[in-house]
Design an enzyme around this catalytic site. Sequence first.
Site, PDB file in Angstrom:
ATOM      1  N   CYS A   1      38.801  37.832  44.602  1.00  9.61           N
ATOM      2  CA  CYS A   1      40.002  37.519  44.446  1.00  9.61           C
ATOM      3  C   CYS A   1      41.169  38.141  43.232  1.00  9.61           C
ATOM      4  CB  CYS A   1      39.930  36.202  43.663  1.00  9.61           C
ATOM      5  SG  CYS A   1      39.194  35.686  42.192  1.00  9.61           S
TER       6      CYS A   1
ATOM      7  N   ARG B   1      33.295  39.460  33.926  1.00 14.59           N
ATOM      8  CA  ARG B   1      33.458  40.720  35.177  1.00 14.59           C
ATOM      9  C   ARG B   1      34.163  39.891  35.868  1.00 14.59           C
ATOM     10  NH1 ARG B   1      28.208  40.778  36.626  1.00 14.59           N
ATOM     11  NH2 ARG B   1      27.953  40.763  38.663  1.00 14.59           N
TER      12      ARG B   1
ATOM     13  N   CYS C   1      63.050  29.914  32.009  1.00  9.06           N
ATOM     14  CA  CYS C   1      62.988  29.017  32.887  1.00  9.06           C
ATOM     15  C   CYS C   1      61.438  29.032  33.869  1.00  9.06           C
ATOM     16  CB  CYS C   1      63.461  28.370  34.303  1.00  9.06           C
ATOM     17  SG  CYS C   1      63.929  29.061  35.569  1.00  9.06           S
TER      18      CYS C   1
ATOM     19  N   CYS D   1      37.034  34.180  37.884  1.00  7.38           N
ATOM     20  CA  CYS D   1      38.022  34.567  39.770  1.00  7.38           C
ATOM     21  C   CYS D   1      38.811  34.100  39.125  1.00  7.38           C
ATOM     22  CB  CYS D   1      36.849  33.516  40.701  1.00  7.38           C
ATOM     23  SG  CYS D   1      35.118  34.271  40.347  1.00  7.38           S
TER      24      CYS D   1
ATOM     25  N   THR E   1      26.460  34.050  38.519  1.00  7.00           N
ATOM     26  CA  THR E   1      27.222  35.812  38.832  1.00  7.00           C
ATOM     27  C   THR E   1      28.081  36.670  38.034  1.00  7.00           C
ATOM     28  OG1 THR E   1      29.270  35.048  39.541  1.00  7.00           O
ATOM     29  CG2 THR E   1      27.414  34.698  41.145  1.00  7.00           C
TER      30      THR E   1
END
Length: 357
Positions: free
Chosen positions: A71, A66, A318, A37, A33
């Site tokens: 998401c 890209r 931390c 992600c 694709t």
Amino acid sequence: MLFDLPDFKTLYAALLARDDRFDGQAFVGVASTGVFCRLTCPARKPKAENCTFFATIGECIDAGYRACKRCHPLQAAALADPAIGALLQALDGQPDRRWSEGDVARLGYDPSTIRRSFKRQFGMTFLEMARQRRLREGFTALAEGAKVITAQHEASFESASAFRAAFARLLGCAPADLRADALLRATWIPTPLGDMIAVSSHTHLHLLEFVDRKALPAELRRLQAAARQPIGVGAQPPSDQAAAELADYFAARSSRFTTPLAVAGSAFTQSVWDALRTIPAGQTRSYSDIARQIGRPSAVRAVARANGANQIALMIPCHRVIGADGALTGYGGGLWRKQRLIEIERKLMILNKEIAS
């Protein structure tokens, strides 16, 4: 270095399971694709032969991928959800509103879905977040010298007892007990990742925590016991300096903190905190790395406890400690914040490299 990526098999299994332990720590580029992600992406999972895993967003872009439009790997995970983004924007527009689940429904969202989404991403519901925002208004009014009844109205609490109870849950004392001349004084610092409480004397910062941290009331009680008087309210020079430095940090202008800190702990604990402050922004270490650095390689669990006992967030970083396998580990401010802080610092690291070159 940042951290060594786990092996392909581990990362591909995490991708299939949408394992959020690696969110922000590893990304997948999909050859079929041309997009990259998060491992938690809800899109249909690619075949293994089409996957390449990267440690940073920059590496994905350099490799020609890209950003995924499902998401949104360039955004914080929490804000990738359109419903969360819309409700946060609505809250910013009406911070003094007494929000209800009916209001959420009228905006076109299912209250139960929103409740679960906010709880998963922020550790609190949208209504709890809205209540916290109103409490900030009351706290600010008290810090400016207002009477308790005025602060209650500023916070849009109809009931005086409800305002007192909410305040007591946060600071461990009633608003009327706060003194402007106290040795230690608390102030409220808004940040893009949620509000923080700073407690300082005239010379040193003693505490800096996110307001929704579960351990905050206990930490405040310990400070009060050490000072032998209730914590007051109002700004002090160290808290003003902290607020200014945090503004630069969240704007990705600087990761340098010079606010004077008052740290109380055993020699071992302080050695761990000192080691944390040597981790450059944009990099991470494991608990075992820290244990080796302080010359106690077998004290990994003790290092983890010292890490968790830190009560000056961000300035004693931390959040830069991760699991040995590269997974995000427990963080009192919430894993979503830990992931976002690491992203902010990697952006800073890239900007610093560009300036240096």
